[in-house]
Design a protein around this motif. Structure first.
Motif, PDB file in Angstrom:
ATOM      1  N   VAL A  52       0.838  -1.198   0.000  1.00 34.19           N
ATOM      2  CA  VAL A  52       0.000   0.000   0.000  1.00 34.19           C
ATOM      3  C   VAL A  52       0.880   1.258   0.000  1.00 34.19           C
ATOM      4  O   VAL A  52       0.626   2.200  -0.742  1.00 34.19           O
ATOM      5  CB  VAL A  52      -0.942   0.008   1.237  1.00 34.19           C
ATOM      6  N   GLN A  53       1.934   1.221   0.779  1.00 28.67           N
ATOM      7  CA  GLN A  53       2.833   2.377   0.899  1.00 28.67           C
ATOM      8  C   GLN A  53       3.473   2.710  -0.441  1.00 28.67           C
ATOM      9  O   GLN A  53       3.640   3.871  -0.791  1.00 28.67           O
ATOM     10  CB  GLN A  53       3.917   2.006   1.904  1.00 28.67           C
ATOM     11  N   VAL A  54       3.815   1.668  -1.194  1.00 26.31           N
ATOM     12  CA  VAL A  54       4.522   1.889  -2.466  1.00 26.31           C
ATOM     13  C   VAL A  54       3.551   2.180  -3.607  1.00 26.31           C
ATOM     14  O   VAL A  54       3.765   3.089  -4.407  1.00 26.31           O
ATOM     15  CB  VAL A  54       5.391   0.647  -2.799  1.00 26.31           C
ATOM     16  N   HIS A  55       2.464   1.396  -3.685  1.00 26.86           N
ATOM     17  CA  HIS A  55       1.577   1.485  -4.849  1.00 26.86           C
ATOM     18  C   HIS A  55       0.368   2.386  -4.649  1.00 26.86           C
ATOM     19  O   HIS A  55      -0.213   2.851  -5.633  1.00 26.86           O
ATOM     20  CB  HIS A  55       1.114   0.072  -5.252  1.00 26.86           C
ATOM     21  N   LEU A  60       4.466   3.590  15.305  1.00 24.19           N
ATOM     22  CA  LEU A  60       5.135   2.601  16.171  1.00 24.19           C
ATOM     23  C   LEU A  60       6.293   1.917  15.434  1.00 24.19           C
ATOM     24  O   LEU A  60       7.363   1.698  15.997  1.00 24.19           O
ATOM     25  CB  LEU A  60       4.122   1.552  16.652  1.00 24.19           C
ATOM     26  N   TYR A  61       6.064   1.635  14.147  1.00 27.22           N
ATOM     27  CA  TYR A  61       7.111   0.993  13.334  1.00 27.22           C
ATOM     28  C   TYR A  61       8.317   1.922  13.179  1.00 27.22           C
ATOM     29  O   TYR A  61       9.465   1.492  13.294  1.00 27.22           O
ATOM     30  CB  TYR A  61       6.524   0.626  11.973  1.00 27.22           C
ATOM     31  N   SER A  62       8.039   3.210  12.941  1.00 28.35           N
ATOM     32  CA  SER A  62       9.147   4.140  12.736  1.00 28.35           C
ATOM     33  C   SER A  62       9.937   4.329  14.031  1.00 28.35           C
ATOM     34  O   SER A  62      11.155   4.476  14.006  1.00 28.35           O
ATOM     35  CB  SER A  62       8.644   5.487  12.213  1.00 28.35           C
ATOM     36  N   LEU A  63       9.257   4.264  15.171  1.00 29.05           N
ATOM     37  CA  LEU A  63       9.970   4.324  16.462  1.00 29.05           C
ATOM     38  C   LEU A  63      10.873   3.112  16.629  1.00 29.05           C
ATOM     39  O   LEU A  63      12.018   3.230  17.068  1.00 29.05           O
ATOM     40  CB  LEU A  63       8.963   4.337  17.619  1.00 29.05           C
ATOM     41  N   TYR A  64      10.364   1.946  16.260  1.00 27.61           N
ATOM     42  CA  TYR A  64      11.107   0.690  16.423  1.00 27.61           C
ATOM     43  C   TYR A  64      12.301   0.629  15.489  1.00 27.61           C
ATOM     44  O   TYR A  64      13.406   0.263  15.888  1.00 27.61           O
ATOM     45  CB  TYR A  64      10.149  -0.477  16.139  1.00 27.61           C
ATOM     46  N   TYR A  65      12.085   1.052  14.235  1.00 24.55           N
ATOM     47  CA  TYR A  65      13.102   0.827  13.212  1.00 24.55           C
ATOM     48  C   TYR A  65      14.047   2.019  13.062  1.00 24.55           C
ATOM     49  O   TYR A  65      15.251   1.849  12.878  1.00 24.55           O
ATOM     50  CB  TYR A  65      12.399   0.535  11.882  1.00 24.55           C
ATOM     51  N   GLY A  90      13.739   5.044  15.171  1.00 15.74           N
ATOM     52  CA  GLY A  90      13.817   5.920  16.334  1.00 15.74           C
ATOM     53  C   GLY A  90      12.959   7.158  16.104  1.00 15.74           C
ATOM     54  O   GLY A  90      12.282   7.292  15.089  1.00 15.74           O
ATOM     55  N   VAL A  91      13.001   8.089  17.065  1.00 14.60           N
ATOM     56  CA  VAL A  91      12.188   9.311  16.946  1.00 14.60           C
ATOM     57  C   VAL A  91      12.737  10.150  15.797  1.00 14.60           C
ATOM     58  O   VAL A  91      13.940  10.400  15.734  1.00 14.60           O
ATOM     59  CB  VAL A  91      12.235  10.117  18.253  1.00 14.60           C
ATOM     60  N   GLY A  92      11.880  10.564  14.908  1.00 16.63           N
ATOM     61  CA  GLY A  92      12.344  11.352  13.766  1.00 16.63           C
ATOM     62  C   GLY A  92      11.190  11.904  12.975  1.00 16.63           C
ATOM     63  O   GLY A  92      10.039  11.916  13.425  1.00 16.63           O
ATOM     64  N   GLU A  93      11.525  12.328  11.767  1.00 16.27           N
ATOM     65  CA  GLU A  93      10.549  13.011  10.906  1.00 16.27           C
ATOM     66  C   GLU A  93       9.330  12.136  10.637  1.00 16.27           C
ATOM     67  O   GLU A  93       8.184  12.607  10.660  1.00 16.27           O
ATOM     68  CB  GLU A  93      11.275  13.347   9.602  1.00 16.27           C
ATOM     69  N   ARG A  94       9.578  10.887  10.375  1.00 22.95           N
ATOM     70  CA  ARG A  94       8.471   9.988  10.005  1.00 22.95           C
ATOM     71  C   ARG A  94       7.493   9.819  11.162  1.00 22.95           C
ATOM     72  O   ARG A  94       6.280   9.810  10.965  1.00 22.95           O
ATOM     73  CB  ARG A  94       9.050   8.638   9.612  1.00 22.95           C
ATOM     74  N   TYR A  95       8.039   9.688  12.370  1.00 21.60           N
ATOM     75  CA  TYR A  95       7.183   9.536  13.543  1.00 21.60           C
ATOM     76  C   TYR A  95       6.308  10.769  13.715  1.00 21.60           C
ATOM     77  O   TYR A  95       5.084  10.658  13.900  1.00 21.60           O
ATOM     78  CB  TYR A  95       8.066   9.315  14.777  1.00 21.60           C
ATOM     79  N   SER A 111      15.788   7.437  -1.107  1.00 24.68           N
ATOM     80  CA  SER A 111      15.933   7.970   0.255  1.00 24.68           C
ATOM     81  C   SER A 111      16.244   6.832   1.213  1.00 24.68           C
ATOM     82  O   SER A 111      15.928   5.669   0.943  1.00 24.68           O
ATOM     83  CB  SER A 111      14.653   8.682   0.684  1.00 24.68           C
ATOM     84  N   THR A 112      16.848   7.178   2.331  1.00 20.75           N
ATOM     85  CA  THR A 112      17.240   6.165   3.332  1.00 20.75           C
ATOM     86  C   THR A 112      16.024   5.407   3.828  1.00 20.75           C
ATOM     87  O   THR A 112      16.060   4.178   3.972  1.00 20.75           O
ATOM     88  CB  THR A 112      17.926   6.851   4.533  1.00 20.75           C
ATOM     89  N   SER A 113      14.925   6.134   4.064  1.00 25.87           N
ATOM     90  CA  SER A 113      13.753   5.441   4.625  1.00 25.87           C
ATOM     91  C   SER A 113      13.141   4.481   3.609  1.00 25.87           C
ATOM     92  O   SER A 113      12.699   3.386   3.975  1.00 25.87           O
ATOM     93  CB  SER A 113      12.709   6.446   5.095  1.00 25.87           C
ATOM     94  N   GLU A 114      13.162   4.846   2.322  1.00 22.45           N
ATOM     95  CA  GLU A 114      12.613   3.943   1.301  1.00 22.45           C
ATOM     96  C   GLU A 114      13.451   2.669   1.235  1.00 22.45           C
ATOM     97  O   GLU A 114      12.918   1.554   1.134  1.00 22.45           O
ATOM     98  CB  GLU A 114      12.606   4.627  -0.077  1.00 22.45           C
ATOM     99  N   ILE A 115      14.765   2.829   1.308  1.00 25.58           N
ATOM    100  CA  ILE A 115      15.663   1.672   1.233  1.00 25.58           C
ATOM    101  C   ILE A 115      15.483   0.797   2.470  1.00 25.58           C
ATOM    102  O   ILE A 115      15.365  -0.423   2.383  1.00 25.58           O
ATOM    103  CB  ILE A 115      17.132   2.137   1.133  1.00 25.58           C
ATOM    104  N   GLN A 116      15.434   1.443   3.622  1.00 22.89           N
ATOM    105  CA  GLN A 116      15.310   0.657   4.860  1.00 22.89           C
ATOM    106  C   GLN A 116      13.955  -0.018   4.971  1.00 22.89           C
ATOM    107  O   GLN A 116      13.848  -1.132   5.474  1.00 22.89           O
ATOM    108  CB  GLN A 116      15.572   1.561   6.065  1.00 22.89           C
TER     109      GLN A 116
END
Lengths: 378, 401
Positions: A313-316, A333-338, A340-345, B83-88
């Motif tokens: 879903v994320q890609v297509h 939750l996934y972005s925190l796990y993988y 850490g705290v950042g832009e995506r979170y 981007s790093t996030s796409e690759i990861q």
């Protein structure tokens, strides 16, 4: 206000079906997930490849190959388990599945396999490389290298690769994150119940409350407050169960995990209010059915039943990912796990905030200054 | 026939729930089938497993181009974004197994024989990743060796020497036998997921419908009518089974639309029969649950809860969502108490081979027997409970809830 708070809390606590859906059902699902899925996506480490070597003259003369096959290791595991057999026996072993490949050494190395797979490919790679190295040795000898120089070439190898194994790659965590997200959205059941109890055209209780001297806004505020408190308490129990008993990995930033869950509860509450307001004529069963359908569909697209669905879903269809509140919580939750705290979170939290605000705004506009000509409540 | 008409009138009220499950499942499965068929293919001749990788070249040198050309032959290079996030993300979700990043200055450092040049990120303990690392290292070592031995030759000439080595290959042969194609795999997945949909719909609808019929005042009114209880109950049972068969038929039509070409053979027919038995077993399970819950209030909530818990629980534990070989053995032992386990086990056996051999036939009859036994058991338990309630006149008027 405290009086209303106390008795609304009692009413909510005594609502057994809702307590089941919001507390017991997630705990049952979590236990199921924990039993089945916790190690389901652990990567299979390398397993020794079982091969049948046809014991012909060419193989018997090739002592170098025999020694290499016996000594070769992949990390700490022997690469091959060799059985030296006749052609007929080799084919039997292959058909029964006792060996992964049958190899015949000669002018050309022949590898007979039953299926395409990683073990067969690794076997092919080894024998290809062995014969290619023989070819390279012949080229170097023809160019004037001495046997000593050749020996040095093959022993003084370089490692050109710097491996960075990714930490935190437990795919089964996604199932638990979607479960938490789904549970957060199930908080909408409380909100639907609140609308049922507060909107005068939906129930007799609500009609009675509407003519009471308490401010409508105050009643609504108390219900929303209690909905959020109840759902956060329930989610804390589920999260505690996942984190301590089932030992699901949430990374190291637990405070941010709780914040993501809280935003999910706000979104779930908003969604429930929206459904309660937009379907006033439908019975409560239909409304909970709608919420369940939306939540289950959102959970499926967030990866609950098939974890790769989230990535697809994320890609297509990324727009679906951005409007699905279950996915927003799961992705936070996934972005925190993988990562850490950042832009995506923060992006996910912001999306949840926008979603919640939109729901509450629509509800506010609908509820504000509502008047009824006649209340023919059943 | 009046009873059957009444039954389906009540079922018609639940059409929203039924359609929701069917439509969502059909759409999602259709999209998934299309994706699987465009992205995966199972060749008839032997082809080595190609690891999915992402290749990011920051150097853009002749040496990095050489490596990329080699990897193009050996792997499936996927575009996963830059981007790093796409690759990861691609690495986390197993879209790619390995990410190879060529740093700036790679070509120069490689010619000097420096080590630890390429940044390779992969999932820990991945067998495919280990194999790829070894292949890349071997190729780079080969090129480096020729460069050291023939320092006056150009990279193109060195590449020709390395390619001459690579042309020497083993001869791979596949032993005789039919290959499993992707349509067969998709068919197997459909029948496994179908068990969840059958459980979810039938448990909820049959349970609620039976509750509507067995409400206290309705039951008492019917008991003074000229229609005998035996006549009424027989037609109710038939109506339940008919409903189960209708839902099953709808789902079968869907699989024939998507994968009809792999249904018209022995294993396809056996799968059909397996799913039909499972649908009938689910009807009897729903009947048993409706008998167990006939004295509760909040019937709709209770049946909703049972439908969701049982359908998800049976599907997860039985291996409909997660393949059985990935489920811990202890859990799988417990799952043998559930009909879903047997249903999925037979589906997997029929999917793993193109022809049905003797061993599989034994499994077929065994599974059919077990499912039939489950159906009879659930039905009898439901009957006993209903009889007990009726004799004690325990039916509650749920309208007063």
């Amino acid at each position: 206000m405290l009086h209303i708070l106390k008795y609304r809390a009692k009413c909510m606590f005594m609502n057994r079906p809702l307590m089941f859906w919001t507390l017991l059902f997630p705990l049952i699902l979590t236990t199921l997930f924990g039993a089945v899925l916790r190690h389901a996506y652990d990567l299979t480490t390398f397993e020794t490849i079982s091969i049948a070597m046809i014991d012909n003259t060419a193989y018997q003369k090739n002592t170098t190959l025999q020694k290499t096959l016996k000594s070769l290791r992949m990390e700490d595991t022997p690469m091959f388990k060799v059985q030296e057999v006749s052609t007929k026996k080799g084919k039997q072993l292959l058909q029964k599945g006792d060996v992964d490949a049958m190899i015949t050494i000669g002018d050309e190395t022949t590898i007979l396999v039953k299926e395409t797979g990683i073990k067969q490919t690794m076997t092919q790679n080894f024998f290809d490389e062995y014969t290619q190295n023989e070819h390279m040795a012949m080229q170097l000898l023809a160019a004037g290298s001495t046997p000593e120089q050749l020996m040095q070439t093959f022993t003084n190898t370089h490692d050109f690769i710097k491996t960075n194994n990714e930490e935190n790659t437990n795919l089964s965590c996604i199932f638990f994150y979607t479960l938490l997200a789904m549970n957060a959205l199930f908080g909408g059941y409380w909100a639907i119940n609140s609308m049922y109890s507060l909107q005068a055209n939906q129930s007799t209780t609500a009609a009675r409350i509407a003519i009471a001297p308490t401010h409508k806004g105050l009643n609504l505020f108390i219900d929303l407050f209690l909905n959020i408190v109840f759902q956060m308490t329930i989610l804390s129990i589920v999260f505690f169960y996942m984190y301590t008993i089932l030992q699901v990995d949430f990374g190291n930033q637990l405070g941010f995990v709780v914040l993501a869950i809280f935003m999910g509860v706000l979104a779930g509450n908003g969604l429930g209010l929206l459904i309660g307001i937009l379907l006033p004529q439908k019975d409560i069963g239909t409304k909970t059915g709608v919420l369940t359908s939306i939540t289950m569909l959102g959970s499926f697209l967030a990866g609950m039943m098939m974890v790769q669905m989230k990535y697809l879903v994320q890609v297509h269809a990324p727009i679906l990912a951005y409007i699905n509140p279950v996915n927003m919580v799961t992705d936070a939750l996934y972005s925190l796990y993988y990562y850490g705290v950042g832009e995506r979170y923060y992006l996910n939290l912001f999306s949840l905030l926008i979603f919640s605000l939109l729901c509450y705004l629509i509800c506010y506009r609908s509820l504000r200054k509502t008047r009824y000509q006649s209340l023919g409540v059943q | 026939m009046n009873i059957v008409k009444l039954y389906f009138k009540i079922v018609y009220d639940k059409k929203t729930s039924i359609l929701t499950y069917l439509v969502i499942f059909t759409v999602v499965f259709g999209l998934f089938t299309a994706y699987m068929q465009t992205n995966n293919s199972m060749p008839d001749a032997y082809e080595s497993v190609k690891t999915n990788i992402a290749f990011i070249d920051h150097d853009q040198s002749a040496e990095s181009a050489l490596l990329k050309e080699y990897l193009h032959e050996k792997t499936e290079i996927k575009q996963v974004g830059s981007s790093t996030s796409e690759i990861q993300d691609a690495l986390f979700y197993d879209e790619v197994d390995t990410v190879v990043q060529v740093p700036k200055g790679f070509g120069h450092a490689f010619r000097k024989g420096k080590e630890n040049l390429l940044d390779v990120a992969q999932r820990p303990d991945s067998a495919q990743g280990m194999m790829l690392k070894q292949q890349m290292n071997a190729y780079l070592q080969r090129v480096y060796t020729y460069q050291a031995q023939f320092p006056n030759e150009t990279l193109t000439q060195i590449k020709q020497r390395a390619d001459a080595d690579l042309k020497v290959k083993s001869k791979m042969q596949l032993s005789s036998g039919e290959r499993i194609n992707m349509n067969v795999v998709t068919r197997g997945m459909y029948f496994n997921y179908m068990s969840y949909v059958l459980l979810a719909i039938i448990l909820m609808v049959v349970g609620l419908t039976m509750h509507s019929v067995y409400r206290s005042e309705i039951l008492k009114r019917n008991s003074v009518s000229p229609t005998s209880s035996l006549h009424m109950n027989s037609f109710l049972v038939l109506s339940n089974i008919l409903f189960g068969i209708i839902i099953w038929l709808i789902m079968i039509v869907v699989i024939f639309i998507f994968n009809g070409d792999v249904m018209m053979n022995t294993s396809g027919m056996l799968l059909l029969l397996n799913s039909l038995l499972f649908a009938i077993m689910t009807v009897t399970l729903a009947f048993m649950f409706s008998a167990l819950t006939c004295t509760v209030r909040y019937v709709e909530d209770v049946m909703n809860g049972i439908s969701n818990v049982v359908s998800l629980g049976f599907s997860f534990l039985g291996g409909a969502f997660v393949p059985q070989h990935l489920i811990p053995s202890g859990i799988l032992t417990f799952a043998k108490l559930l009909p879903s386990y047997w249903y999925v086990n037979l589906n997997d056996a029929l999917t793993s081979q193109m022809q049905v051999d003797t061993g599989t036939w034994t499994k077929v009859w065994q599974t059919y027997g077990v499912l039939s036994l489950f159906a009879v058991t659930f039905f009898l338990i439901g009957l006993v409970i209903m009889r007990k309630h009726r004799s004690q006149d325990e039916f509650v008027d749920n309208n007063k809830a």
